[in-house]
Enzyme design. Structure first.
Site, PDB file in Angstrom:
ATOM      1  N   SER A  66     -84.399 -66.730  14.630  1.00  0.00           N
ATOM      2  CA  SER A  66     -85.758 -67.263  14.531  1.00  0.00           C
ATOM      3  C   SER A  66     -86.027 -68.178  15.709  1.00  0.00           C
ATOM      4  O   SER A  66     -85.099 -68.737  16.312  1.00  0.00           O
ATOM      5  CB  SER A  66     -85.911 -68.053  13.234  1.00  0.00           C
ATOM      6  OG  SER A  66     -87.109 -68.808  13.218  1.00  0.00           O
ATOM      7  N   TYR A 110     -82.785 -74.656   7.479  1.00  0.00           N
ATOM      8  CA  TYR A 110     -83.112 -73.367   8.095  1.00  0.00           C
ATOM      9  C   TYR A 110     -82.925 -73.430   9.612  1.00  0.00           C
ATOM     10  O   TYR A 110     -82.287 -72.561  10.219  1.00  0.00           O
ATOM     11  CB  TYR A 110     -84.547 -72.990   7.750  1.00  0.00           C
ATOM     12  CG  TYR A 110     -84.973 -71.645   8.278  1.00  0.00           C
ATOM     13  CD1 TYR A 110     -84.552 -70.467   7.669  1.00  0.00           C
ATOM     14  CD2 TYR A 110     -85.818 -71.548   9.385  1.00  0.00           C
ATOM     15  CE1 TYR A 110     -84.946 -69.228   8.154  1.00  0.00           C
ATOM     16  CE2 TYR A 110     -86.224 -70.316   9.873  1.00  0.00           C
ATOM     17  CZ  TYR A 110     -85.787 -69.165   9.246  1.00  0.00           C
ATOM     18  OH  TYR A 110     -86.188 -67.937   9.736  1.00  0.00           O
ATOM     19  N   LYS A 120     -80.169 -71.275  11.876  1.00  0.00           N
ATOM     20  CA  LYS A 120     -80.518 -70.330  12.941  1.00  0.00           C
ATOM     21  C   LYS A 120     -79.927 -70.756  14.281  1.00  0.00           C
ATOM     22  O   LYS A 120     -79.562 -69.906  15.108  1.00  0.00           O
ATOM     23  CB  LYS A 120     -82.038 -70.186  13.026  1.00  0.00           C
ATOM     24  CG  LYS A 120     -82.665 -69.517  11.798  1.00  0.00           C
ATOM     25  CD  LYS A 120     -82.050 -68.157  11.494  1.00  0.00           C
ATOM     26  CE  LYS A 120     -82.750 -67.452  10.350  1.00  0.00           C
ATOM     27  NZ  LYS A 120     -82.165 -66.120  10.058  1.00  0.00           N
TER      28      LYS A 120
END
Length: 244
Positions: free
Chosen positions: A136, A149, A153
């Site tokens: 991402s 998150y 990533k």
């Protein structure tokens, strides 16, 4: 540019919805034998109804033992796309250890585990292969309320580079795609409000969000022999967001 995967066996995780689902269907169209892994059996059932040739694999990647059994059950794999991932939104001061562990377990640990199993088979057969990890833009640009998150990533990007370094001599290429907001069903729902989407769009020179096909096409390229000398890259798919 035509991409074909005749005789290739592909495994896609997180194939029940969104990017993974459309990718599984695209791989079938490119003549690959496709194994679609998802936590949700209903999503797999509907996918197989659309494309009867797809092999469904039901598994919760948060469970290491179930993951090992599921991935080993599909047999030799030539093309692997680690697409499954979760996001839990919390402000930094409110992040719990449980939340952090859940996100890291799915977004990083399961990718390592699935890739180890698949790559060991590639090495033993001596046939090489290609692995694409779906990361991402959150690995490169901080997003509010997504500590776990973003961290996952960032870890995924660096793990992918180490994989590329160590697996390259075995003719196994490893790359990531790093999209910004993608217009999946969930993305459309979350970003349909102009008040929310406007400031974000203003930072994207192309003036639009990423479509699912934009990501699928990039993954197909990285999997294919067209990208034979592409290894260890993080490919931003973001319309120029990082230029601002």
């Amino acid at each position: 540019m035509e991409v074909k995967f005749d005789g290739k066996r592909a495994l896609v995780t997180g194939a029940g919805k969104g990017i993974g689902r459309d990718l599984a269907k695209a791989l079938v169209k490119c003549s690959a034998e496709v194994f679609a892994l998802s936590r949700t059996q209903e999503d797999l059932d509907s996918l197989v109804q659309e494309y009867p040739g797809i092999h469904p694999v039901q598994c919760d990647l948060a469970d290491p033992e179930a993951t090992k059994a599921a991935v080993e059950s599909v047999g030799p794999i030539d093309l692997l796309v680690n697409n499954a991932g979760i996001i839990i939104q919390e402000s930094f001061l409110d992040v719990t250890l449980d939340t952090f562990d859940k996100v890291m377990n799915v977004n990083v640990r399961s990718v390592m585990q699935v890739s180890q199993i698949v790559a060991k088979g590639m090495v033993e057969r001596g046939t090489g292969g290609s692995i694409v990890n779906v990361s991402s833009l959150a690995s490169k640009s901080a997003v509010k309320d997504t500590t776990s998150y973003c961290a996952s990533k960032g870890a995924l990007d660096m793990m992918s580079k180490v994989m590329a370094l160590e697996l390259g001599p075995h003719k196994i290429r490893v790359n990531t795609v790093n999209p910004t907001i993608v217009m999946t069903d969930m993305g459309i729902k979350v970003w349909s409000d102009p008040a929310k989407s406007g400031p974000m769009l203003a930072r994207i020179p192309l003036g639009k969000f990423v479509e699912v096909d934009d990501v699928v096409h990039a993954i197909l390229f990285l999997l294919s022999d067209k990208a034979a000398m592409v290894n260890g890259i993080n490919l931003p798919i973001e319309g120029g967001f990082l230029t601002s």
